[in-house]
Motif scaffolding. Structure first.
Motif, PDB file in Angstrom:
ATOM      1  N   GLU A  60       0.098   3.826  -2.903  1.00  0.00           N
ATOM      2  CA  GLU A  60      -0.299   5.208  -2.626  1.00  0.00           C
ATOM      3  C   GLU A  60       0.679   6.190  -3.262  1.00  0.00           C
ATOM      4  O   GLU A  60       0.268   7.222  -3.803  1.00  0.00           O
ATOM      5  N   ASP A 116      -1.653  11.303  -9.900  1.00  0.00           N
ATOM      6  CA  ASP A 116      -2.496  12.489  -9.701  1.00  0.00           C
ATOM      7  C   ASP A 116      -1.712  13.770  -9.947  1.00  0.00           C
ATOM      8  O   ASP A 116      -2.194  14.709 -10.568  1.00  0.00           O
ATOM      9  N   SER A 151      -4.777  -2.108  -6.986  1.00  0.00           N
ATOM     10  CA  SER A 151      -5.567  -1.691  -5.838  1.00  0.00           C
ATOM     11  C   SER A 151      -6.668  -2.716  -5.523  1.00  0.00           C
ATOM     12  O   SER A 151      -6.844  -3.137  -4.377  1.00  0.00           O
ATOM     13  N   ARG A 166      -0.181   6.283  -6.916  1.00  0.00           N
ATOM     14  CA  ARG A 166      -1.403   7.065  -7.153  1.00  0.00           C
ATOM     15  C   ARG A 166      -1.140   8.557  -7.040  1.00  0.00           C
ATOM     16  O   ARG A 166      -1.605   9.350  -7.855  1.00  0.00           O
ATOM     17  N   ALA A 167      -0.380   8.922  -6.003  1.00  0.00           N
ATOM     18  CA  ALA A 167      -0.067  10.337  -5.799  1.00  0.00           C
ATOM     19  C   ALA A 167       0.696  10.881  -7.000  1.00  0.00           C
ATOM     20  O   ALA A 167       0.436  11.989  -7.476  1.00  0.00           O
ATOM     21  N   ARG A 193       0.828  -1.216   0.000  1.00  0.00           N
ATOM     22  CA  ARG A 193       0.000   0.000   0.000  1.00  0.00           C
ATOM     23  C   ARG A 193       0.860   1.264   0.000  1.00  0.00           C
ATOM     24  O   ARG A 193       0.474   2.273  -0.594  1.00  0.00           O
TER      25      ARG A 193
END
Lengths: 67, 570
Positions: free
Chosen positions: B364, B371, B395, B367-368, B360
């Protein structure tokens, strides 16, 4: 035959089954039990393709050096 | 942020002749390679049987800036010269020999020992140990195993497609070999160990800019590689290199790793392999050679294995990898593998964490980064489709593994295999040391659709696929269009008479057999694409014009290039 990877769908189960299983706490277990039973049904078929004399076969599977 | 970087996968197949377990595996592998050449040419196709051009191979160059003296190298590490194939005329390097009894011994010089089961017919190619295929792959004999090195591709999905095509190649080879009179039945397994001390690899290669520091790669990759197995391990019956303890574990390979970082691939295996042999412009590129993975039968597992690794490389290159350090990575690798409940915590500088928790951290961060790239400060573009798919699939899989491990049986090899094994244990009351369970473990990876248990699960609708049989068949035939593999494979298919040799980054051509050889250098893997070179290959008036046309295209100097084309879609 071919199944596209899923996007954005949350959790659970072999894809493309109708309806989303709601996550009541016991659902996972029920589903797991159902899956196990289905799999048991497949064992007869698998029995028929397994190499005979498993013990000798597995013992004879000896590989030489590799990376 | 993208999974669309240059990737190539390699598979060493397990090889077994049940009726003759003492047969030389080098000889059997040579027969298999030659059988493939025969099968293809008999059907009117082509292979390049030219000697693999070893000139650009330098496996003893170490990424940390020193060169291992040859005298110190383990003999099996010497794959860059013809001497590596001395096993052909001498005994196999066979550390496993001590582990078994000898049902039949074939003394050196006998037909069985030499592997004389295969007779060449008029017009067939000479005895070959290396083939370059029309799809741009290399199919050859390596360390007493047949090895298929898939062509270079862009993106995880393409890399996996071309790896799966290798299963078709070895299957066709074995079918052809079985038609030879007196040949032994030869079985092939896409697995990584015989559980009698020997392991063999399924390697991944990623092109990484030379500018990225190797220390950053090591720091960012070690924790990830230790936990990566939970989303893509192949599963294994038995604990320890010789299965001394009964049980089930997540990874085929975990018990065979002893170091964190190192050059070796066959002894004292390291989590991070430092072989620095880019098969490309060494000033611009590094080829990260990943040796820790399991060979996957599940296309989905392989896709996530490669896709998530590509994302993590992006994090490292952009300096956004999560800061986490394992206190004892080699031990953690085994601890994670030995616990299929995924509850084990491993010691980190952030306290004890489970494998899923470490996943995770990486998810994460990815993903960050995605984004950020799409946000006001970034280039303003959403990630490409496949990158978005990998992020979502990663995910979802972590959620499923956390909620109920068995719900991932449609995607993850080790979970599927464990489900099968548990069903047998329930039905037959078997303990983990039952030979039948070892058989199921092995036969899961049998590449034959009628015998392989993975294939049985797929046919029963229990496992997802990414590709149709037709797509895989095409990939076994046609090269990827997006890299230099297109030019290599297409020349094999359409102009084999001009080809004097081919390696990953060079192609040797001559207009006729007595003419001097022209060496085409391909230091950029994204050169030699279909878009770039189809013109001369298909439309040149004569061989000289074809060679001249390719030279003209490919000799555009690096000074005319822009930044390294490592992520063309980024």
């Amino acid at each position: 035959m071919s199944t596209q990877p899923q996007r954005g769908r949350s959790a659970h189960g072999p894809g493309d089954e109708e309806g989303a299983d709601q996550d009541v706490p016991a659902a996972g277990n029920v589903q797991a039990t159902q899956q196990a039973q289905e799999l048991d049904g497949l064992l007869d078929e698998i029995d028929s393709v397994l190499e005979s004399n498993a013990e000798e076969f597995v013992r004879g599977f000896v590989q030489k050096g590799g990376q | 942020m993208s999974v669309r970087r240059l990737i190539g996968m390699e598979t060493e197949y397990g090889i077994h002749a049940p009726a003759n377990p003492r047969a030389s595996h080098v000889a059997l592998s040579i027969e298999l390679v030659n059988a493939y050449a025969a099968a293809v040419t008999e059907d009117g196709g082509t292979v390049a049987g030219a000697e693999w051009d070893y000139r650009s191979e330098s496996p003893l160059v170490d990424a940390r800036g020193w060169v291992l003296p040859r005298s110190a190298a383990h003999p099996s590490q010497l794959t860059d010269s013809a001497s590596a194939l001395e096993g052909v005329s001498g005994p196999d390097a066979a550390p496993a020999d001590v582990a078994v009894e000898e049902p039949e011994f074939h003394p050196p010089g006998t037909a069985e020992w030499r592997g004389d089961f295969f007779t060449l017919r008029e017009g067939q190619p000479r005895l070959l140990t290396n083939l370059v295929l029309t799809n741009g792959a290399r199919f050859y004999v390596d360390h007493a195993h047949p090895e298929y090195s898939a062509p270079e591709t862009l993106g995880a999905r393409r890399a996996v497609l071309y790896d799966v095509a290798g299963d078709l190649v070895v299957r066709r080879a074995a079918q052809r070999l079985s038609r030879e009179e007196g040949s032994p039945e030869l079985l092939l397994y896409k697995n990584n160990t015989d559980s009698k001390s020997v392991s063999y690899g399924a390697h991944e290669n990623y092109l990484v800019p030379r500018s990225v520091s190797f220390d950053a790669l090591t720091a960012g990759l070690i924790p990830f590689f230790v936990v990566r197995q939970v989303i893509c391990g192949a599963g294994r019956v038995g604990i320890g290199p010789t299965s001394a303890r009964p049980g089930f574990q997540i990874s085929q390979r975990a018990d065979f790793f002893e170091e964190q970082v190192g050059l070796e691939t066959t002894v004292r295996r390291p989590i991070i392999n430092t072989r620095d042999e880019p098969h490309a412009d060494i000033d611009r590129h590094r080829r990260l050679h990943v040796i820790i993975g399991d060979a996957n039968m599940s296309e989905y597992s392989a896709w996530l294995r490669v896709g998530t690794t590509a994302l993590v490389l992006d994090l490292i290159e952009s300096g956004t990898a999560p800061e986490v350090t394992l206190l004892d990575p080699v031990r953690a690798l085994k601890d994670v593998s030995h616990d299929p409940t995924l509850r084990t915590r491993v010691a980190t500088d952030r306290g004890p964490l489970t494998a899923l928790q470490i996943h995770r951290l990486y998810l994460e961060a990815a993903r960050a980064r995605a984004d950020e790239a799409a946000g006001p400060e970034g280039p303003g573009l959403a990630p490409d489709t496949e990158t978005a798919e990998v992020l979502a699939a990663w995910s979802n899989l972590l959620d499923d593994l956390e909620a109920d491990v068995s719900s991932a049986a449609d995607r993850v090899d080790w979970v599927a295999k464990l489900g099968l094994l548990e069903s047998y244990r329930r039905r037959d009351g078997l303990d983990w040391d039952a030979p039948l369970l070892g058989m199921i473990d092995l036969q899961y990876a049998d590449v034959r659709p009628e015998k392989g248990l993975y294939h049985r699960l797929v046919r029963a609708g229990r496992m997802r696929r990414l590709f149709t049989d037709e797509e895989v068949a095409r990939a076994a035939q046609d090269p990827p269009e997006e890299t230099r593999a297109w030019l290599r494979g297409t020349l094999v298919a359409r102009r084999p008479e001009l080809l004097a040799g081919a390696s990953w980054d060079q192609i040797l051509l001559r207009p006729h057999p007595d003419a001097p050889i022209t060496r085409l250098a391909l230091p950029e893997p994204t050169d030699g694409t279909r878009a770039q070179t189809e013109g001369p290959v298909t439309r040149a008036e004569d061989p000289r014009a074809l060679i001249a046309g390719l030279r003209e295209i490919l000799e555009t100097g690096p000074d005319q290039r822009e930044a390294p084309p490592r992520r063309p879609s980024d």
